[in-house]
Write an enzyme that holds these catalytic residues in place. Structure first.
Site, PDB file in Angstrom:
ATOM      1  N   ASP A 123      -4.530  31.399  28.076  1.00 46.63           N
ATOM      2  CA  ASP A 123      -3.185  31.308  28.637  1.00 46.63           C
ATOM      3  C   ASP A 123      -2.289  32.330  27.921  1.00 46.63           C
ATOM      4  O   ASP A 123      -2.341  33.516  28.226  1.00 46.63           O
ATOM      5  CB  ASP A 123      -2.720  29.856  28.448  1.00 46.63           C
ATOM      6  CG  ASP A 123      -1.433  29.511  29.167  1.00 46.63           C
ATOM      7  OD1 ASP A 123      -1.232  30.005  30.287  1.00 46.63           O
ATOM      8  OD2 ASP A 123      -0.633  28.742  28.615  1.00 46.63           O
ATOM      9  N   VAL A 151      -3.068  23.396  35.552  1.00 46.77           N
ATOM     10  CA  VAL A 151      -4.258  22.773  36.138  1.00 46.77           C
ATOM     11  C   VAL A 151      -4.784  21.630  35.272  1.00 46.77           C
ATOM     12  O   VAL A 151      -4.573  21.607  34.063  1.00 46.77           O
ATOM     13  CB  VAL A 151      -5.381  23.805  36.358  1.00 46.77           C
ATOM     14  CG1 VAL A 151      -4.980  24.836  37.398  1.00 46.77           C
ATOM     15  CG2 VAL A 151      -5.776  24.485  35.054  1.00 46.77           C
ATOM     16  N   ARG A 153      -9.045  14.634  32.391  1.00 49.70           N
ATOM     17  CA  ARG A 153     -10.118  15.518  31.929  1.00 49.70           C
ATOM     18  C   ARG A 153     -11.409  15.281  32.703  1.00 49.70           C
ATOM     19  O   ARG A 153     -12.233  16.179  32.855  1.00 49.70           O
ATOM     20  CB  ARG A 153     -10.428  15.262  30.449  1.00 49.70           C
ATOM     21  CG  ARG A 153      -9.373  15.759  29.486  1.00 49.70           C
ATOM     22  CD  ARG A 153      -9.949  15.706  28.066  1.00 49.70           C
ATOM     23  NE  ARG A 153      -8.922  15.743  27.049  1.00 49.70           N
ATOM     24  CZ  ARG A 153      -8.374  16.846  26.564  1.00 49.70           C
ATOM     25  NH1 ARG A 153      -8.748  18.018  27.028  1.00 49.70           N
ATOM     26  NH2 ARG A 153      -7.444  16.788  25.639  1.00 49.70           N
TER      27      ARG A 153
HETATM   28  P1  5GP Z   1      -3.020  29.607  24.739  1.00 47.66           P
HETATM   29  O1  5GP Z   1      -3.067  29.459  23.250  1.00 47.66           O
HETATM   30  O2  5GP Z   1      -3.878  30.716  25.293  1.00 47.66           O
HETATM   31  O3  5GP Z   1      -1.620  29.660  25.258  1.00 47.66           O
HETATM   32  O4  5GP Z   1      -3.469  28.237  25.356  1.00 47.66           O
HETATM   33  C1  5GP Z   1      -4.690  27.803  25.399  1.00 47.66           C
HETATM   34  C2  5GP Z   1      -4.683  26.305  25.573  1.00 47.66           C
HETATM   35  O5  5GP Z   1      -3.541  25.799  26.269  1.00 47.66           O
HETATM   36  C3  5GP Z   1      -5.848  25.904  26.433  1.00 47.66           C
HETATM   37  O6  5GP Z   1      -6.978  25.742  25.661  1.00 47.66           O
HETATM   38  C4  5GP Z   1      -5.375  24.617  27.028  1.00 47.66           C
HETATM   39  O7  5GP Z   1      -5.661  23.572  26.124  1.00 47.66           O
HETATM   40  C5  5GP Z   1      -3.891  24.768  27.133  1.00 47.66           C
HETATM   41  N1  5GP Z   1      -3.519  25.135  28.527  1.00 47.66           N
HETATM   42  C6  5GP Z   1      -3.033  26.302  28.958  1.00 47.66           C
HETATM   43  N2  5GP Z   1      -2.813  26.287  30.289  1.00 47.66           N
HETATM   44  C7  5GP Z   1      -3.179  25.060  30.717  1.00 47.66           C
HETATM   45  C8  5GP Z   1      -3.213  24.422  32.009  1.00 47.66           C
HETATM   46  O8  5GP Z   1      -2.868  24.963  33.071  1.00 47.66           O
HETATM   47  N3  5GP Z   1      -3.673  23.145  32.024  1.00 47.66           N
HETATM   48  C9  5GP Z   1      -4.089  22.483  30.904  1.00 47.66           C
HETATM   49  N4  5GP Z   1      -4.514  21.250  31.059  1.00 47.66           N
HETATM   50  N5  5GP Z   1      -4.077  23.050  29.681  1.00 47.66           N
HETATM   51  C10 5GP Z   1      -3.630  24.324  29.589  1.00 47.66           C
END
Ligand code: 5GP
Ligand code: MG
Length: 174
Positions: free
Chosen positions: A98, A147, A159
């Protein structure tokens, strides 16, 4: 739920293809799959426990927690000994890429002990990126929606769903 974004059968077919690619790429390596808890468990299981996986490999979990401080969120790796992956070819398995903060935080210490480090993510949301990072293996690139399902949660719920669905905005926006 707003609707289904990716069906279970589509997820399975895509992950099998990714597995074939990984088996090919790692045939002369010492694969260690490092599974980011908890969201990546279903993805990891489908990715490496199928007949396209022709290589011996090791695996282990890693957990990242985020603490909401007064100014910013800080990430911390819980109970993981980076010496466990010394000399291994690590494949970091994560549900979603993300902002990139989680993977960037893990990559730096891993690169110091492992022999090589690559990343496999089921979903990529490039529009949300804050860190200059890209995954080596990507299941699906999706737009900026929240999502759930196939390991991914909203407040630890949903989940268990087999499909990946989009959560209604009214669930998380006030
Ligand atoms: P980042 O550190 O890249 O921003 O985020 C990674 C983590 O954010 C993912 O492993 C997940 O746990 C959470 N995350 C990011 N987008 C989503 C989403 O659309 N749905 C869910 N359930 N978790 C998300
Ligand atoms: Mg996660």
């Amino acid at each position: 739920m707003e609707g289904i974004l990716i069906s279970h059968i589509t997820i399975q077919e895509r992950i099998r293809a990714m597995c074939g690619q990984i088996a090919e790429d790692y045939k002369d390596k010492d694969l260690y799959a490092l599974v980011v808890l908890k969201g990546a468990i279903p993805f990891f299981t489908e990715l490496l426990f199928n007949s396209n996986m022709t290589l011996p490999f090791e695996y282990g979990p890693i957990k990242v927690s985020s603490y909401e401080g007064t100014k910013s969120k800080t990430l911390r790796v819980e109970q993981f000994d980076f010496n466990d992956v010394t000399g291994k070819d690590v494949l970091l398995v994560e549900d979603i890429l993300d902002t990139g903060n989680t993977l960037s935080h893990l990559l730096q210490p891993l690169q110091q002990s492992a022999s090589s480090v690559r990343t496999a993510v089921l979903l990529d949301k490039p529009e949300r990126r804050e860190k200059p990072i890209n995954a080596d293996y990507i299941g699906f690139t999706i737009p900026n929606v929240f999502v759930v399902g196939y390991g991914m949660d909203f407040n630890n719920r949903f989940r268990y769903l087999q499909h990946i669905g989009v959560l209604k905005k009214s669930m998380y926006e006030k």
